[in-house]
Design a protein around this motif. Structure first.
Motif, PDB file in Angstrom:
ATOM      1  N   VAL A 147      25.393  57.085  49.515  1.00 30.67           N
ATOM      2  CA  VAL A 147      26.760  56.798  49.305  1.00 30.67           C
ATOM      3  C   VAL A 147      27.722  56.251  48.367  1.00 30.67           C
ATOM      4  O   VAL A 147      27.122  55.258  47.677  1.00 30.67           O
ATOM      5  N   SER A 148      29.422  55.916  47.820  1.00 31.72           N
ATOM      6  CA  SER A 148      29.829  55.695  46.572  1.00 31.72           C
ATOM      7  C   SER A 148      29.726  54.249  46.798  1.00 31.72           C
ATOM      8  O   SER A 148      30.172  54.040  48.339  1.00 31.72           O
ATOM      9  N   SER A 149      29.549  53.040  46.037  1.00 30.56           N
ATOM     10  CA  SER A 149      30.112  52.142  46.644  1.00 30.56           C
ATOM     11  C   SER A 149      31.146  51.432  46.400  1.00 30.56           C
ATOM     12  O   SER A 149      31.518  50.944  47.159  1.00 30.56           O
ATOM     13  N   ALA A 150      32.614  52.686  46.116  1.00 25.86           N
ATOM     14  CA  ALA A 150      33.631  52.595  46.151  1.00 25.86           C
ATOM     15  C   ALA A 150      34.269  52.820  47.752  1.00 25.86           C
ATOM     16  O   ALA A 150      35.366  52.164  48.314  1.00 25.86           O
ATOM     17  N   VAL A 151      33.505  53.485  48.092  1.00 20.01           N
ATOM     18  CA  VAL A 151      34.114  54.341  49.719  1.00 20.01           C
ATOM     19  C   VAL A 151      33.251  53.310  50.546  1.00 20.01           C
ATOM     20  O   VAL A 151      33.404  52.860  51.658  1.00 20.01           O
TER      21      VAL A 151
ATOM     22  N   TYR B  15      46.278  49.169  46.802  1.00 24.09           N
ATOM     23  CA  TYR B  15      45.047  49.129  46.347  1.00 24.09           C
ATOM     24  C   TYR B  15      43.980  50.830  46.418  1.00 24.09           C
ATOM     25  O   TYR B  15      43.328  50.782  46.060  1.00 24.09           O
ATOM     26  N   LEU B  16      44.938  51.737  47.338  1.00 23.56           N
ATOM     27  CA  LEU B  16      44.421  53.422  47.219  1.00 23.56           C
ATOM     28  C   LEU B  16      44.408  53.831  46.319  1.00 23.56           C
ATOM     29  O   LEU B  16      43.262  54.469  45.691  1.00 23.56           O
ATOM     30  N   ASP B  17      44.821  53.449  45.069  1.00 24.92           N
ATOM     31  CA  ASP B  17      45.374  53.919  43.661  1.00 24.92           C
ATOM     32  C   ASP B  17      43.841  53.220  43.167  1.00 24.92           C
ATOM     33  O   ASP B  17      43.481  53.758  41.547  1.00 24.92           O
ATOM     34  N   PHE B  18      43.920  51.925  43.097  1.00 20.71           N
ATOM     35  CA  PHE B  18      42.761  51.987  42.409  1.00 20.71           C
ATOM     36  C   PHE B  18      40.739  52.236  42.931  1.00 20.71           C
ATOM     37  O   PHE B  18      40.648  52.331  42.360  1.00 20.71           O
ATOM     38  N   LYS B  19      41.261  52.397  44.291  1.00 17.59           N
ATOM     39  CA  LYS B  19      40.372  52.648  44.674  1.00 17.59           C
ATOM     40  C   LYS B  19      39.804  53.883  44.246  1.00 17.59           C
ATOM     41  O   LYS B  19      38.563  54.628  43.989  1.00 17.59           O
ATOM     42  N   VAL B  20      40.416  55.130  43.963  1.00 17.11           N
ATOM     43  CA  VAL B  20      40.352  56.397  42.502  1.00 17.11           C
ATOM     44  C   VAL B  20      40.486  56.055  41.967  1.00 17.11           C
ATOM     45  O   VAL B  20      39.258  56.829  41.183  1.00 17.11           O
TER      46      VAL B  20
ATOM     47  N   ARG C  66      41.523  59.269  34.718  1.00 16.19           N
ATOM     48  CA  ARG C  66      41.461  57.757  34.457  1.00 16.19           C
ATOM     49  C   ARG C  66      42.232  57.410  33.629  1.00 16.19           C
ATOM     50  O   ARG C  66      42.621  56.187  34.364  1.00 16.19           O
ATOM     51  N   GLN C  67      43.469  58.045  33.269  1.00 15.77           N
ATOM     52  CA  GLN C  67      44.508  57.840  32.320  1.00 15.77           C
ATOM     53  C   GLN C  67      45.521  57.217  33.082  1.00 15.77           C
ATOM     54  O   GLN C  67      46.063  56.328  33.215  1.00 15.77           O
ATOM     55  N   VAL C  68      45.750  58.445  34.441  1.00 11.18           N
ATOM     56  CA  VAL C  68      46.613  57.728  34.442  1.00 11.18           C
ATOM     57  C   VAL C  68      46.061  56.939  36.156  1.00 11.18           C
ATOM     58  O   VAL C  68      47.187  55.734  36.487  1.00 11.18           O
ATOM     59  N   SER C  69      44.980  56.353  36.562  1.00 14.60           N
ATOM     60  CA  SER C  69      44.459  55.051  36.480  1.00 14.60           C
ATOM     61  C   SER C  69      44.530  53.982  35.978  1.00 14.60           C
ATOM     62  O   SER C  69      45.275  53.547  36.242  1.00 14.60           O
ATOM     63  N   GLU C  70      44.015  54.274  35.190  1.00 14.69           N
ATOM     64  CA  GLU C  70      44.726  53.695  34.188  1.00 14.69           C
ATOM     65  C   GLU C  70      46.093  52.768  33.628  1.00 14.69           C
ATOM     66  O   GLU C  70      46.436  51.695  33.714  1.00 14.69           O
TER      67      GLU C  70
END
Length: 732
Positions: free
Chosen positions: A555-559, A599-604, A634-638
């Motif tokens: 399972v993904s660690s982020a999930v 928070y959810l954006d950081f999770k993505v 990734r750029q959107v997340s940054e």
């Protein structure tokens, strides 16, 4: 006469074995006897015990010599571990056991052999003795000796020896490789353990008579203990079903009435001890024999027993044995084991059994049990706490996911839960177990209250949300996730959201401020770094922040992070409370709130980082379109992290500006105060000068007269006439 030499000689004459123990005793003047410890050590070093065991084979037809030999082995093995080890090295347990079934009119051979086996168990290796006795021939011998003593023994000595043999068989039963079923012992045991509760036409028990004395009582308890040990074997369970062992246990736990005792029955104290031990057996057997349990109406009988325990004027004996620890002199021990049995069967995922319990009124009866403990001074001991915790667990299992059962829980159950949530905070940290009681109470709220609108409204109206927030403020970290999870589920109700928004805790702390503090504490525990102003320090590092220390890749660690810590629950609570309608927050709180909001954006971003890292680890090269899409995401997340950082910096800048403005106002106030003090000091000096110096006073009078004749356009003179003016200015 002093012993100076000990010699053992074994020889054979005419095919018969004989043992000669030659003691050379010499009377020597001036020679003193050796110490008993030295003589014992000499015997151990000589290997005498080992030699005597091997010589048993030569004594087949010499009963008197064999008895002397067994008596010697009994003495040698009574206290010496060395002798017991030497004896076990030559299979002493097995060889001694073979002699227990020999024809012995007087009976001492069986007694000596059993005593030697007991000495080996106490002073030698119990595992080795059990392994040697697990031989089929040994089990057959022990079974034959036991049944002979059971059916033919009538003396007190015979009954004690019978019980000793049963204990030996119990120890053998703990060995999973022992062929007890093949020897027929388990089949006979099922007949004996249900006697005299169940009648049978089997020849083994048809003519069996019990005296109901202490030895028979001990045998009954030993038999109940043996069936628990044997329950690990599925074949033994099948024999228990054929022998109606479950029905016999149900008859033992049946509530007793204070009727006069007949001669052929147990005493009230013995009945109560057997009742408790039968309940202890059911804890292990009921989950393994559910069909028999349901056929015997076990749920109904246990609920009747629980109702009997709650009656103030019902009979209570003085037995209990070790099963009554913490409940002597009352029925708390019966209540404890009754609840334990219910918990063991409810824990199984069997809806038919749970439905049967609910049909029998278990929810109301368990609530009555909890209500019985509220307000009682004796409800603070370990046994009472265990009963309350188990009762709440059973209610949680019964009501979870079933709306009708939650309605049955109703306002009465809510009232009880609110009283448990109102426990004194000092008790939670007292070490007596109230922290477990609080956890079970919160779990009961989650399972029995949340999801049923009517029950939720009663809980909120009764102050349940306020109590949860109070516990949230005072509880340690390991209890926070349960409390916040329950609070989140309750926030589905608008009334609960209103109560959360209006709540004020210690030092006028709001619920939002409390949640923000918990978020920051959780970040410290998780090792998430911030700079000294609680601002995101590094955009790249925050985006790639590991969510869990686990290396599992299933399972993904982020999930996984979503259900392993408090962040997701706190985010959901703020989402229900609203991110805009918040007031009274400091800059530190606003900075933390900006992180929670995204928070959810950081999770993505974390998931995207994990995908990239996994592709790199596996050496997979994505197609150009996928690589471009991944790079864009990734750029959107940054950019999201940069946006939050900019917002935090602007919040920090506004705080600094506000602090500078407050500092400027403070300095202006200080300057004005100093100015007024200087004016007052100058006025005082002028007043003193013109009242103490005649020339100054004449000059002042002249100036005053000139000012009076100069007309209305003349400059006015400050009215400084005395000390009162100074005090007035100082006050200003």
């Amino acid at each position: 006469m002093h012993i100076v030499c000990l010699h053992i000689q074994v020889c054979k004459r005419s095919g018969l074995g004989a043992v000669f123990i030659v003691c050379v005793c010499v009377c020597v003047s001036g020679v003193y006897p050796t110490h008993v410890d030295y003589r014992g050590l000499t015997v151990e070093r000589s290997g005498l015990a080992e030699t005597l065991v091997m010589s048993l084979a030569l004594m087949e037809n010499q009963l008197s010599v064999k008895l002397r030999l067994l008596q010697t082995l009994q003495i040698l093995s009574r206290t010496s571990e060395v002798n017991c080890s030497l004896m076990l090295r030559v299979q002493a347990a097995q060889k001694i056991c073979f002699h227990m079934s020999e024809c012995d009119p007087s009976g001492p051979v069986l007694f000596r052999c059993s005593e030697i086996l007991w000495n080996l168990l106490e002073n030698g290796s119990r595992e080795e003795v059990t392994a040697q006795l697990s031989n089929p021939d040994c089990i057959a011998t022990l079974k034959e000796a036991f049944l002979n003593q059971l059916l033919n023994g009538f003396r007190h000595y015979d009954r004690q020896l019978r019980n000793d043999l049963l204990v030996l068989l119990s120890l053998i039963a703990s060995n999973p490789n022992a062929p007890l079923i093949e020897s027929g012992f388990v089949k006979h045991l099922t007949l004996i353990v249900t006697f005299p509760e169940l009648k049978s036409h089997n020849p083994l028990v048809r003519n069996l008579k019990l005296s109901f004395n202490h030895e028979d009582f001990e045998m009954k308890k030993l038999l109940l203990n043996v069936i628990v040990v044997l329950s690990r074997d599925l074949a033994a369970l099948q024999l228990f079903k054929e022998g109606r062992v479950m029905l016999g246990l149900m008859l033992l736990i049946k509530p007793r009435s204070p009727e006069p005792r007949s001669r052929c029955s147990w005493t009230p104290g013995q009945q109560e001890e057997l009742q408790l031990q039968a309940l202890a057996c059911l804890i292990s057997l009921a989950p393994l024999m559910l069909d028999d349990y349901m056929t015997c109406q076990g749920n109904t009988l246990l609920l009747l027993l629980l109702d009997w325990c709650l009656q103030e004027d019902s009979f209570s004996g003085r037995g209990h044995s070790f099963h009554g620890s913490g409940g002597r002199g009352g029925k708390k021990a019966q209540m404890r084991y009754c609840i334990r049995v219910l918990r063991s069967v409810v824990s199984l995922d069997l809806e038919a059994l749970r439905q049967d319990l609910c049909d029998q009124g278990a929810i109301g009866q368990l609530l009555g049990t909890l209500r019985w403990f509220i307000g009682r001074p004796e409800a603070e001991d370990a046994v009472s706490l265990e009963i309350q915790i188990d009762s709440q667990f059973i209610l949680s299992v019964l009501c979870e996911g079933d709306m009708h059962r939650k309605e049955l829980f109703g306002s009465d159950g809510v009232e009880i839960l609110i009283q448990y949530l109102s426990l004194d905070a000092a008790l939670i940290f007292s070490g007596l177990g109230h922290n477990k009681l609080l956890l079970s109470t919160v779990d009961c709220v989650w399972s029995c209250v949340v999801g049923c609108f009517g029950t939720e409204d009663v809980f909120v109206a009764g102050g349940g949300v306020d109590l949860l927030l109070q516990r949230l403020q005072r509880s340690p970290r390991h209890m926070l996730i349960v409390l916040i999870g329950t609070l989140l589920e309750l926030c589905e109700s608008p009334r609960a959201v209103t109560r959360v928004q209006c709540w004020r805790g210690e030092r006028d702390l709001t619920a939002q401020q409390l949640l923000l503090q918990i978020w920051r504490s959780e970040e410290e525990e998780m090792g998430i770094t911030r700079d000294r102003h609680v601002v995101i320090a590094d955009v790249k590092r925050h985006q790639d922040e590991p969510s869990s220390t686990s290396s599992s890749r299933d399972v993904s660690s982020a999930v996984r992070d979503v259900w392993e810590n408090l962040f997701a629950n706190i985010y959901c609570i703020f989402w229900k409370l609203g991110f805009e309608q918040l007031s009274g927050l400091s800059a530190e709180d606003l900075i933390t709130l900006s992180i929670i909001r995204r928070y959810l954006d950081f999770k993505v971003g974390e998931v995207l980082h994990e995908v990239s890292a996994e592709l790199l680890t596996e050496g997979a090269t994505p197609v150009p379109s996928d690589e471009e899409a991944l790079k864009s995401l990734r750029q959107v997340s940054e950019d999201t992290v940069k946006t939050v950082r900019s917002l935090q910096q602007s919040i920090l800048g506004r705080q600094q500006q506000e602090e500078l403005q407050e500092e400027k106002l403070l300095y202006e106030e200080i300057g004005f105060t100093h100015k007024q003090r200087e004016i007052a000091a100058e006025a005082w000096r002028t007043y003193v000068a013109r009242t103490s110096n005649y020339s100054v006073m004449k000059e002042f009078k002249r100036l005053r007269e000139e000012c009076g004749t100069s007309g209305p356009d003349a400059p006015s003179e400050p009215a400084l006439e005395g000390p009162e003016t100074q005090h007035t200015l100082s006050d200003q």
